[in-house]
Write an enzyme that holds these catalytic residues in place. Structure first.
Site, PDB file in Angstrom:
ATOM      1  CB  CYS A  87      -6.627  56.762  56.632  1.00 17.16           C
ATOM      2  SG  CYS A  87      -7.312  56.162  55.086  1.00 17.16           S
TER       3      CYS A  87
ATOM      4  CD  GLU B 155     -15.349  56.073  55.236  1.00 16.50           C
ATOM      5  OE1 GLU B 155     -14.349  55.394  55.543  1.00 16.50           O
ATOM      6  OE2 GLU B 155     -16.415  55.576  54.846  1.00 16.50           O
TER       7      GLU B 155
HETATM    8  P1  NAD Z   1      -8.912  66.698  60.127  1.00 18.69           P
HETATM    9  O1  NAD Z   1      -9.970  65.992  60.882  1.00 18.69           O
HETATM   10  O2  NAD Z   1      -8.013  67.641  60.840  1.00 18.69           O
HETATM   11  O3  NAD Z   1      -9.562  67.555  58.927  1.00 18.69           O
HETATM   12  C1  NAD Z   1     -10.471  67.001  58.024  1.00 18.69           C
HETATM   13  C2  NAD Z   1     -11.379  68.108  57.499  1.00 18.69           C
HETATM   14  O4  NAD Z   1     -12.124  68.654  58.581  1.00 18.69           O
HETATM   15  C3  NAD Z   1     -10.667  69.260  56.827  1.00 18.69           C
HETATM   16  O5  NAD Z   1     -11.352  69.589  55.633  1.00 18.69           O
HETATM   17  C4  NAD Z   1     -10.750  70.373  57.841  1.00 18.69           C
HETATM   18  O6  NAD Z   1     -10.819  71.661  57.265  1.00 18.69           O
HETATM   19  C5  NAD Z   1     -12.052  70.069  58.560  1.00 18.69           C
HETATM   20  N1  NAD Z   1     -12.057  70.546  59.939  1.00 18.69           N
HETATM   21  C6  NAD Z   1     -10.996  70.708  60.757  1.00 18.69           C
HETATM   22  N2  NAD Z   1     -11.396  71.157  61.965  1.00 18.69           N
HETATM   23  C7  NAD Z   1     -12.742  71.276  61.906  1.00 18.69           C
HETATM   24  C8  NAD Z   1     -13.727  71.696  62.848  1.00 18.69           C
HETATM   25  N3  NAD Z   1     -13.410  72.088  64.097  1.00 18.69           N
HETATM   26  N4  NAD Z   1     -15.024  71.698  62.468  1.00 18.69           N
HETATM   27  C9  NAD Z   1     -15.346  71.295  61.219  1.00 18.69           C
HETATM   28  N5  NAD Z   1     -14.454  70.904  60.280  1.00 18.69           N
HETATM   29  C10 NAD Z   1     -13.168  70.888  60.626  1.00 18.69           C
HETATM   30  O7  NAD Z   1      -8.095  65.542  59.394  1.00 18.69           O
HETATM   31  P2  NAD Z   1      -6.781  65.651  58.524  1.00 18.69           P
HETATM   32  O8  NAD Z   1      -5.664  66.087  59.396  1.00 18.69           O
HETATM   33  O9  NAD Z   1      -7.061  66.408  57.283  1.00 18.69           O
HETATM   34  O10 NAD Z   1      -6.582  64.107  58.129  1.00 18.69           O
HETATM   35  C11 NAD Z   1      -5.929  63.198  58.953  1.00 18.69           C
HETATM   36  C12 NAD Z   1      -6.891  62.254  59.639  1.00 18.69           C
HETATM   37  O11 NAD Z   1      -7.829  61.756  58.727  1.00 18.69           O
HETATM   38  C13 NAD Z   1      -6.172  61.036  60.184  1.00 18.69           C
HETATM   39  O12 NAD Z   1      -6.688  60.715  61.452  1.00 18.69           O
HETATM   40  C14 NAD Z   1      -6.511  59.937  59.182  1.00 18.69           C
HETATM   41  O13 NAD Z   1      -6.477  58.635  59.685  1.00 18.69           O
HETATM   42  C15 NAD Z   1      -7.899  60.327  58.787  1.00 18.69           C
HETATM   43  N6  NAD Z   1      -8.194  59.788  57.469  1.00 18.69           N
HETATM   44  C16 NAD Z   1      -9.137  58.816  57.361  1.00 18.69           C
HETATM   45  C17 NAD Z   1      -9.408  58.262  56.116  1.00 18.69           C
HETATM   46  C18 NAD Z   1     -10.443  57.186  55.924  1.00 18.69           C
HETATM   47  O14 NAD Z   1     -10.732  56.900  54.777  1.00 18.69           O
HETATM   48  N7  NAD Z   1     -10.985  56.607  56.949  1.00 18.69           N
HETATM   49  C19 NAD Z   1      -8.717  58.729  55.004  1.00 18.69           C
HETATM   50  C20 NAD Z   1      -7.766  59.736  55.170  1.00 18.69           C
HETATM   51  C21 NAD Z   1      -7.513  60.274  56.397  1.00 18.69           C
END
Ligand code: NAD
Length: 452
Positions: free
Chosen positions: A246, A212
């Site tokens: 998002c 997502e």
């Molecule tokens: P992110 O991808 O930075 O982090 C998401 C999760 O991944 C966190 O729990 C984090 O600890 C983990 N993570 C970070 N780096 C990692 C790695 N190298 N390996 C494994 N896990 C890792 O996202 P964010 O900054 O928390 O959220 C923002 C993004 O999420 C935006 O792009 C937004 O559009 C998207 N988003 C999508 C939806 C949807 O429903 N499609 C909903 C909310 C947010």
């Protein structure tokens, strides 16, 4: 810090719990869903406080976030018996006297990784699907919304046996440790770049993933709309949670002849919603951290600010901002904004707007404001996006029966309602034969051979 031993220990305990078969029982699943509902009800105060600490999320928005989970639980409890019922399938003539059914089976032990922007909803709504489908789950909330992460851990620990549902808190290292385990499904919500890392780790264990992700969701406005309602709905969808949604409309594509009127109405509604000084409004959230504050501050340099533009680093405050006169070359149009900045572009013919949208990666959501049914149909036919909301923004997420997810760069897989149940289940096809008859046509020696 969480150790690999602890991760493996919880994972193995969940494997054993799943193998014991308890989660196969539908009544057990209903009871667990109700336990989750009760836990949210009882801990509403704690959740609101944590969301306030992490994002200065207004109480109403925190409540709205929780309502999303509660309505998914209610919907699942109401429908789970029909979702889990084996589905009878017709058989071809040569399978005379047999019956065929599709059973919906749980996958096993699943991992749910969440982001920081709607940390309760985006962790617990997938969990509803996982419980309904009969899985054990490990949750990894975002370390960035640290207060909410602790509250989720506390609530889950108080409510569930960790051999069934557990929270493992932590950042990238913890995520990596979790990803090395052989889960039966990984449900990831977050950014596109991290989505790629998650998917390649999952590939090592052949674990299926749901991604997502985000992107730039366009909002196209035709010239036949109720300007007042359109402006209100755009302002709400864009500036709730300070734009850190998002599915927030990322940019506006408005028909040239109504642009001025719409922008004035947007300005009026920003003032109505958040007052002359939005920094003093109790209805306006803050940017999650300095990194995102700096990133967003850079985007304010593009185009001409029509309204807003004020910032305050100490308070992580960025005013609801509308930027006019931007071009596709500007940074604000090159990346997902994920903050309270709305760039505005104009078009003359709808086909132009459609072409512009189609030149970008497929977005998570697409918004189209128009009362013209033909134009509505045209936009639906000629564009692609994870979901669509016509004449409103973001509200399609609140309909549990509508599958939610992305397409192309905005991700793949679906959840909410039955789609969530399906994501965490697999279909097992079962053919059941009778002993009343056994036709010899398929057995050797084959008819063809007999001829020679
Ligand atoms: P992110 O991808 O930075 O982090 C998401 C999760 O991944 C966190 O729990 C984090 O600890 C983990 N993570 C970070 N780096 C990692 C790695 N190298 N390996 C494994 N896990 C890792 O996202 P964010 O900054 O928390 O959220 C923002 C993004 O999420 C935006 O792009 C937004 O559009 C998207 N988003 C999508 C939806 C949807 O429903 N499609 C909903 C909310 C947010």
């Amino acid at each position: 810090m969480i150790t690999q031993t602890k991760v493996s220990d919880i994972f193995n305990r969940q494997r054993q719990f799943f193998s014991a078969g308890k989660t196969k029982n539908v009544e057990f699943r209903i009871e667990q869903l109700k336990n989750l509902e009760q836990a949210i009800e009882v801990n509403k105060g704690l959740i609101i406080k944590a969301l306030k600490a992490d994002l200065n999320k207004p109480g109403f928005e925190a409540y709205f976030e929780m309502m999303g989970v509660l309505s998914e639980i209610k919907y699942a409890v109401k429908n789970i018996k029909s979702w889990t019922k084996a589905q009878k399938i017709g058989t071809p003539f040569h399978q005379f006297l047999s019956s065929a059914k599709v059973y919906k089976e749980p996958l096993g032990v699943v991992l749910i990784i969440g982001p920081w922007n709607y940390p309760i909803n985006l962790m617990l709504v997938p969990l509803v699907g996982a419980i309904a489908a009969g899985n054990c789950s490990i949750l990894k909330p975002s370390e960035i919304a640290s207060h909410t992460s602790s509250v989720i851990a506390e609530i889950i620990q108080k409510t569930f046996d960790p051999s069934f549902i557990a929270v493992i808190e932590g950042g990238v290292e913890t995520s990596k440790e979790l990803l090395s385990e052989s889960f039966d499904h990984i449900f990831f919500t977050g950014g596109t770049d991290i989505g790629k890392i998650v998917m390649s780790s999952a590939a090592q264990n052949l674990t299926p993933v749901t991604l997502e992700l985000g992107g730039k969701s366009p909002c196209i406005v035709d010239d036949n709309v109720n300007i007042e309602y359109t402006a209100k709905r755009i302002v709400w969808g864009k500036f709730s949670n300070a734009g850190q949604t998002c599915t927030a409309p990322d940019y506006l594509l408005v028909k040239k002849n109504i642009k001025k009127e719409l922008l004035n109405s947007i300005k009026k509604h920003i003032q109505k919603f958040y007052g002359e000084e939005p920094s003093k409004s109790h209805s306006y959230a803050r940017i999650i951290n300095q990194r995102h504050f700096s990133r967003l501050s850079q985007l304010l340099k593009d185009g001409e600010i029509f309204v807003g533009g004020d910032t305050n680093l100490e308070e992580l405050y960025i005013a609801p901002t509308v930027i006019d006169q931007v071009s596709w070359k500007d940074k604000v149009m090159q990346e997902e904004i994920f903050g309270p900045i709305l760039p505005v572009l104009e078009y003359t013919h709808l086909s132009e707007a459609i072409d512009l949208v189609n030149k970008q990666p497929k977005p998570l959501a697409l918004y189209f404001f128009s009362i013209n049914k033909k134009n509505q149909e045209l936009v639906l036919q000629e564009t692609a996006s994870g979901g669509v909301c016509i004449n409103d923004t973001v509200m399609h997420l609140t309909v549990p029966a509508l599958p939610f997810g992305g397409v192309g760069a905005s991700g793949f897989g679906r959840y909410h309602g039955k789609a969530g149940f399906d994501t965490f289940s697999y279909q097992r096809g079962v053919l059941n034969k009778s002993f009343l008859l056994d036709l010899n046509w398929r057995y050797p020696p084959y008819l063809e051979k007999k001829k020679h």
